[in-house]
Structures are given as C-alpha cells and as structure tokens.
Design a protein around this motif. Sequence first.
Motif, PDB file in Angstrom:
ATOM      1  N   ALA A  73       3.164   5.327 -11.669  1.00  0.00           N
ATOM      2  CA  ALA A  73       4.397   4.695 -11.187  1.00  0.00           C
ATOM      3  C   ALA A  73       4.564   3.307 -11.794  1.00  0.00           C
ATOM      4  CB  ALA A  73       4.375   4.592  -9.670  1.00  0.00           C
ATOM      5  N   VAL A  74       5.793   2.947 -12.037  1.00  0.00           N
ATOM      6  CA  VAL A  74       6.124   1.566 -12.375  1.00  0.00           C
ATOM      7  C   VAL A  74       6.351   0.852 -11.050  1.00  0.00           C
ATOM      8  CG1 VAL A  74       7.742   0.018 -13.500  1.00  0.00           C
ATOM      9  CG2 VAL A  74       7.158   2.211 -14.571  1.00  0.00           C
ATOM     10  N   ALA A  83       0.847  -1.187   0.000  1.00  0.00           N
ATOM     11  CA  ALA A  83       0.000   0.000   0.000  1.00  0.00           C
ATOM     12  C   ALA A  83       0.885   1.240   0.000  1.00  0.00           C
ATOM     13  CB  ALA A  83      -0.909   0.001   1.219  1.00  0.00           C
ATOM     14  N   THR A  84       0.631   2.129  -0.941  1.00  0.00           N
ATOM     15  CA  THR A  84       1.490   3.296  -1.083  1.00  0.00           C
ATOM     16  C   THR A  84       0.754   4.583  -0.745  1.00  0.00           C
ATOM     17  OG1 THR A  84       0.984   3.839  -3.392  1.00  0.00           O
ATOM     18  CG2 THR A  84       2.595   2.091  -3.019  1.00  0.00           C
ATOM     19  N   SER A  85       1.526   5.583  -0.388  1.00  0.00           N
ATOM     20  CA  SER A  85       1.005   6.932  -0.196  1.00  0.00           C
ATOM     21  C   SER A  85       2.127   7.910  -0.501  1.00  0.00           C
ATOM     22  CB  SER A  85       0.481   7.134   1.222  1.00  0.00           C
ATOM     23  OG  SER A  85       1.506   6.921   2.160  1.00  0.00           O
ATOM     24  N   ALA A 136       8.757   1.259  -6.085  1.00  0.00           N
ATOM     25  CA  ALA A 136       8.019   2.188  -6.941  1.00  0.00           C
ATOM     26  C   ALA A 136       9.023   3.069  -7.665  1.00  0.00           C
ATOM     27  CB  ALA A 136       7.078   3.046  -6.110  1.00  0.00           C
ATOM     28  N   ARG A 137       8.811   3.220  -8.965  1.00  0.00           N
ATOM     29  CA  ARG A 137       9.721   4.061  -9.755  1.00  0.00           C
ATOM     30  C   ARG A 137       8.912   5.100 -10.517  1.00  0.00           C
ATOM     31  NH1 ARG A 137      12.240   0.316 -12.679  1.00  0.00           N
ATOM     32  NH2 ARG A 137      11.535   0.925 -14.744  1.00  0.00           N
ATOM     33  N   TYR A 183      11.537   4.319  -4.850  1.00  0.00           N
ATOM     34  CA  TYR A 183      11.239   4.182  -3.434  1.00  0.00           C
ATOM     35  C   TYR A 183      11.072   2.702  -3.105  1.00  0.00           C
ATOM     36  CZ  TYR A 183       9.929   8.984  -4.524  1.00  0.00           C
ATOM     37  OH  TYR A 183       9.941  10.274  -4.977  1.00  0.00           O
ATOM     38  N   TRP A 184      11.435   2.368  -1.861  1.00  0.00           N
ATOM     39  CA  TRP A 184      11.369   0.984  -1.415  1.00  0.00           C
ATOM     40  C   TRP A 184      10.485   0.867  -0.185  1.00  0.00           C
ATOM     41  CZ3 TRP A 184      13.574  -2.953  -4.107  1.00  0.00           C
ATOM     42  CH2 TRP A 184      14.541  -2.621  -5.059  1.00  0.00           C
TER      43      TRP A 184
END
Length: 115
Positions: free
Chosen positions: A32-33, A23-25, A97-98, A104-105
């Motif tokens: 994003a890739v 889950a991203t924020s 996420a790129r 980002y990791w």
Amino acid sequence: QVQLVVSGGGLVPPGGSLRLSCATSGIRFSIAVMAWYRQAPGKQRELVALIKFGGSTNYADSVKGRFAISRDNAKNTVYLQMNSLEPEDTAVYYCNARLGESQYWGQGTAVIVSS
C-alpha cells in the motif's frame, strides 16, 4: 474489514514534538501507498507526507525537514514523527492507504500547537 486506527494527537507547545501512528488491518499493507493528510479549520485537506511500499517518501514543502514518515511492514503501521511544531501545523490529521484504485481513510486525530 479494513481498519485504519490513528493515535497520537494532542496539545503541544510550539517547538514541541508528537508522533502519530496509524495501525492498519484488512489490507495488504506491504504494497500500500501510505500517507498522512491534514485539514486545518476553514481550509482544504492537504497531503502532508507519503511513503511508497519501497520506502520512498514525499513531503509537503511546509513540513520538509521537520516531519518524517515511516512504515513498519511487520506491524502494518505507518508513523508520522513531527518535530519543531508550529501553530500553523494545527489541524486534524488523517491516515490514508491507497491500493490501486482503492483508498481508505482512518479517523482523524487533532493536533493543536499552542502555548
């Protein structure tokens, strides 16, 4: 603030299944890739699966036909469905996420395939 929160790891017997979630924020998730990597003990981190913002996917040869990556842009979340797990899949799995030159990791989650 960018956050990638991973969940879903654990201990599973050979042949079993697990689903990882990330889950991203704080990022424009829809463009994003997104990818899943893993790192087994004593080995380098390797790409497991990748999904582009258009939905196209790539997989490592070792997981083709067993793993499936998907994304839910409404929930800003990427998933990794892992089926027919093998002991060789044992590793710490990471979400990535790129966006352009930035990446980002998430924190790792351990997947242990053992009877």
